[in-house]
Write an enzyme that holds these catalytic residues in place. Sequence first.
Site, mmCIF file in Angstrom:
data_model
loop_
_atom_site.group_PDB
_atom_site.id
_atom_site.type_symbol
_atom_site.label_atom_id
_atom_site.label_comp_id
_atom_site.label_asym_id
_atom_site.label_seq_id
_atom_site.Cartn_x
_atom_site.Cartn_y
_atom_site.Cartn_z
ATOM 1 N N HIS A 101 4.431 7.624 4.651
ATOM 2 C CA HIS A 101 4.940 7.562 6.025
ATOM 3 C C HIS A 101 5.108 8.956 6.628
ATOM 4 C CE1 HIS A 101 6.737 3.384 4.908
ATOM 5 N NE2 HIS A 101 5.433 3.415 4.857
ATOM 6 N N HIS A 154 1.305 -1.273 10.746
ATOM 7 C CA HIS A 154 1.859 -0.497 9.633
ATOM 8 C C HIS A 154 0.783 -0.165 8.602
ATOM 9 C CE1 HIS A 154 4.913 1.355 7.245
ATOM 10 N NE2 HIS A 154 4.292 0.840 6.194
ATOM 11 N N ASP A 160 -0.024 3.492 7.117
ATOM 12 C CA ASP A 160 -0.161 3.831 5.696
ATOM 13 C C ASP A 160 -1.504 4.508 5.414
ATOM 14 O OD1 ASP A 160 2.293 2.839 4.851
ATOM 15 O OD2 ASP A 160 1.496 0.895 4.247
ATOM 16 N N HIS A 195 -2.906 0.777 -0.722
ATOM 17 C CA HIS A 195 -2.896 2.149 -1.240
ATOM 18 C C HIS A 195 -3.910 2.352 -2.370
ATOM 19 C CE1 HIS A 195 0.540 2.964 1.223
ATOM 20 N NE2 HIS A 195 1.237 2.005 0.659
#
Length: 300
Positions: free
Chosen positions: A78, A235, A239, A262
């Site tokens: 973030h 979001h 990321d 991720h």
Amino acid sequence: MFLQQTLRKKVTIKGIGLHTGAPTEISFCPAPVNTGVYFVRRDLPQCPAIPVLSKHVKATAYATTLGSDVFSVATVEHCLSSLTALRIDNLFIELSGPEIPICDGSATIFFEELQKVGVVEQDSPREYIFVHKPIYVGNQEKHAYVLPYNGLRITCTVDFPHPKIGLQYMDVDINQNTFQKDIAPARTFGFLKDVEALRARGLARGGSLENAIVLDDTTIMNPEGLRFKDEFVRHKVLDALGDLMTLGHPLMGHLVLYKAGHDLMNQLANHILNTPDSYRLIDLGREVPTFPPFQVPFES
Ligand SMILES: [Zn+2]
């Protein structure tokens, strides 16, 4: 000529760690030209530092963790997304513990505090990773690829089998305005059953409705509701922008993500860096990118 940038002066933000629940502090400090971005653990003997590079990513479950055998820095994405948006190339990020403050679960506090202080140009051109051949990782279930593009564009799709999420899609050109308005405020999210499992393992102790959207089987538990109807996909873009910092250079390309998290972003960054014939390092003071013909690497 696009020059490298660092922060004008030091900025400190205080908060709590998502997993430890303990108070933690992060300081963004100017760094010399050609340094790159480093995390520094001020709380450990000799203050070990780790560069923000994909080869130092050591965990990708729920968040991106950088580290070595002896120390780590968790939930880096973030704050790093704000550096991508503000085009900050060189920075020492000092931490008082193993986690970055979770703040409100979005990137707004990081972005606004850094923007308030401002950046300064440094005495050397910035080098971009300009992808000139499509790069692809993943499979039909989830994938990520980068196509040639004169800028940074992200097309992101998520699909969660939950009545409040479902299929969401975002296509956005990344600049400070789009980041601040459309991406930075989007909060992280989690499912109640996962939060309970994490708590049972001693994790997510700092997690609350103050710093995440939490969903039970059918509804959103936060009394204030959502900031955007499609806050979830926004979001995921946030990321991805944070994880892109692990390339070590800003990306020029069109990043297309389908259900990518991720882990896939780390595979993508490693794959780009390990495939040198797919990109050139370019300095926009000397070169304007051209786009060779390419084929989307999918066959139905
Ligand atoms: Zn996140």
